[in-house]
Design a protein around this motif. Structure first.
Motif, PDB file in Angstrom:
ATOM      1  N   ASP A 106      -5.115 -14.789 -87.944  1.00 30.72           N
ATOM      2  CA  ASP A 106      -5.367 -15.496 -86.921  1.00 30.72           C
ATOM      3  C   ASP A 106      -5.520 -16.886 -87.041  1.00 30.72           C
ATOM      4  N   ASP A 107      -5.264 -17.447 -88.163  1.00 29.37           N
ATOM      5  CA  ASP A 107      -4.488 -18.643 -88.448  1.00 29.37           C
ATOM      6  C   ASP A 107      -3.627 -18.827 -88.356  1.00 29.37           C
ATOM      7  N   ARG A 108      -2.706 -17.813 -89.663  1.00 28.47           N
ATOM      8  CA  ARG A 108      -2.004 -18.223 -89.518  1.00 28.47           C
ATOM      9  C   ARG A 108      -0.512 -17.818 -88.182  1.00 28.47           C
ATOM     10  N   GLN A 109      -1.110 -17.296 -87.191  1.00 33.88           N
ATOM     11  CA  GLN A 109      -0.314 -16.460 -86.440  1.00 33.88           C
ATOM     12  C   GLN A 109      -0.949 -18.276 -85.729  1.00 33.88           C
ATOM     13  N   HIS A 110      -2.215 -18.812 -85.681  1.00 29.73           N
ATOM     14  CA  HIS A 110      -2.252 -20.266 -84.974  1.00 29.73           C
ATOM     15  C   HIS A 110      -1.482 -20.999 -85.780  1.00 29.73           C
ATOM     16  N   LEU A 111      -1.249 -21.097 -86.771  1.00 28.68           N
ATOM     17  CA  LEU A 111      -0.167 -22.890 -87.422  1.00 28.68           C
ATOM     18  C   LEU A 111       1.422 -22.215 -86.964  1.00 28.68           C
ATOM     19  N   CYS A 112       1.679 -20.834 -86.630  1.00 22.99           N
ATOM     20  CA  CYS A 112       3.229 -21.046 -85.966  1.00 22.99           C
ATOM     21  C   CYS A 112       3.124 -21.419 -84.772  1.00 22.99           C
ATOM     22  N   ARG A 113       2.122 -20.497 -83.612  1.00 19.06           N
ATOM     23  CA  ARG A 113       2.270 -21.275 -82.477  1.00 19.06           C
ATOM     24  C   ARG A 113       2.059 -23.126 -81.835  1.00 19.06           C
ATOM     25  N   LEU A 114       1.542 -23.784 -83.106  1.00 16.18           N
ATOM     26  CA  LEU A 114       1.202 -24.790 -83.412  1.00 16.18           C
ATOM     27  C   LEU A 114       3.073 -25.508 -83.378  1.00 16.18           C
ATOM     28  N   VAL A 115       2.939 -25.173 -84.682  1.00 15.63           N
ATOM     29  CA  VAL A 115       4.779 -25.467 -84.726  1.00 15.63           C
ATOM     30  C   VAL A 115       5.976 -25.238 -84.161  1.00 15.63           C
ATOM     31  N   ASP A 116       6.177 -24.334 -83.220  1.00 12.87           N
ATOM     32  CA  ASP A 116       6.784 -23.635 -82.446  1.00 12.87           C
ATOM     33  C   ASP A 116       6.031 -24.628 -81.013  1.00 12.87           C
ATOM     34  N   SER A 117       5.308 -25.008 -81.181  1.00 13.69           N
ATOM     35  CA  SER A 117       4.949 -25.483 -79.887  1.00 13.69           C
ATOM     36  C   SER A 117       5.571 -27.185 -78.884  1.00 13.69           C
ATOM     37  N   VAL A 118       6.291 -27.660 -80.811  1.00  9.99           N
ATOM     38  CA  VAL A 118       7.064 -29.083 -80.347  1.00  9.99           C
ATOM     39  C   VAL A 118       8.374 -28.505 -80.985  1.00  9.99           C
ATOM     40  N   ASN A 119       9.351 -29.815 -80.460  1.00  9.60           N
ATOM     41  CA  ASN A 119      10.796 -29.308 -80.438  1.00  9.60           C
ATOM     42  C   ASN A 119      11.094 -29.016 -81.977  1.00  9.60           C
ATOM     43  N   GLU A 120      10.359 -29.933 -82.955  1.00  6.90           N
ATOM     44  CA  GLU A 120      10.376 -30.328 -84.125  1.00  6.90           C
ATOM     45  C   GLU A 120       9.686 -30.513 -85.385  1.00  6.90           C
ATOM     46  N   TRP A 121       9.259 -29.637 -86.028  1.00  4.70           N
ATOM     47  CA  TRP A 121       7.856 -30.432 -86.831  1.00  4.70           C
ATOM     48  C   TRP A 121       8.499 -30.328 -88.609  1.00  4.70           C
ATOM     49  N   MET A 122       8.685 -31.498 -88.677  1.00  5.47           N
ATOM     50  CA  MET A 122       8.914 -31.747 -90.020  1.00  5.47           C
ATOM     51  C   MET A 122       7.338 -31.484 -91.515  1.00  5.47           C
ATOM     52  N   TRP A 123       8.244 -30.812 -91.874  1.00  7.52           N
ATOM     53  CA  TRP A 123       6.807 -30.722 -93.774  1.00  7.52           C
ATOM     54  C   TRP A 123       7.813 -31.701 -94.531  1.00  7.52           C
ATOM     55  N   VAL A 124       7.372 -32.977 -94.615  1.00 10.24           N
ATOM     56  CA  VAL A 124       7.063 -33.392 -96.221  1.00 10.24           C
ATOM     57  C   VAL A 124       6.436 -32.626 -97.537  1.00 10.24           C
ATOM     58  N   GLU A 125       7.624 -32.469 -98.420  1.00  5.07           N
ATOM     59  CA  GLU A 125       7.132 -32.090 -99.473  1.00  5.07           C
ATOM     60  C   GLU A 125       5.774 -33.326-100.135  1.00  5.07           C
ATOM     61  N   GLY A 126       4.333 -32.280-100.406  1.00  3.10           N
ATOM     62  CA  GLY A 126       4.099 -32.976-101.609  1.00  3.10           C
ATOM     63  C   GLY A 126       3.693 -32.467-102.756  1.00  3.10           C
TER      64      GLY A 126
END
Length: 234
Positions: A106-126
């Protein structure tokens, strides 16, 4: 950008948001621990540390594995408010390289929906997540450059441009009317802006500790403290 002048005026009057300037851009600093750049329609968040709870539980720490759910739910509410065109997650989004294997479906699906809800999602490396987990949408990068400003997870001492970073989880203690308060904070000088940690189980480093004072001496820094869903300059 979805926010209206009426909404913003109300939030500022309630001290849920404060407006500041950094690197020639106006910033909205939200008491929920994110920053918004109206000129770019960017929402910036740092140090989600997803699945920190399950990581600690694997070492016999008696913590509930609910931090990812709570973190994503809070972030979804903020994204619903701002509806940004781009989200920048400024490093340490995942607590370790095995986070996704422990995350619930459920959390994985939630995360993917959030990312897909915006035009662009940038993951900066940590330092906790130098590689984006497989199957997660969005774009991984080391840094993002905007005019004379660079977004990265940790500071580069030799950098001449203004920097926006995470990593340190800054917090502040203060006394007002003989009452003591402690909370996460945004803090910045003319050339360095440090985001608070957003994750549910993220701790903090006091900005009066030596490592923080080396980066941001008291005489040069501005501090915006978060407490009980309000933000105020200290």
């Amino acid at each position: 950008m979805a926010i209206s002048d009426t909404w913003l005026t109300e939030k500022v009057s309630q001290r849920h948001i404060t407006i500041t300037k950094y690197a020639d851009y106006l910033w909205l600093l939200d008491a929920r621990g994110v920053a918004y750049l109206p000129a770019c329609d960017w929402l910036v968040v740092s140090d989600l540390h997803l699945e920190k709870g399950s990581y600690l539980r694997s070492y016999a720490n008696p913590l509930p594995s609910l931090d990812s759910t709570a973190t994503l739910t809070r972030l979804e509410s903020i994204i619903d408010d701002y509806k940004p065109s781009q989200v920048i997650s400024l490093g340490d989004s995942f607590h370790d390289k095995h986070s996704m294997s422990r995350m619930t479906f459920d959390d994985r699906q939630h995360l993917c929906r959030l990312v897909d809800s915006v035009n662009e999602w940038m993951w900066v490396e940590g330092n906790h997540d130098p590689d984006l987990p497989e199957g997660i949408p969005g774009t991984s990068c080391f840094e993002i450059v905007l005019d004379g400003m660079v977004f990265r997870h940790e500071p580069d001492e030799g950098e001449q441009r203004a920097q926006v970073i995470g990593h340190y989880h800054p917090k502040k203690r203060t006394t007002i009317a003989r009452r003591r308060y402690s909370g996460k904070c945004f803090t910045n000088s003319e050339s360095l802006f440090v985001m608070p940690a957003f994750g549910q189980f993220t701790g903090g480093l006091d900005i009066d500790e030596d490592v923080m004072l080396t980066l941001l001496p008291k005489r040069l820094r501005h501090v915006f403290m978060l407490y009980d869903n309000i933000i105020f300059k200290v």
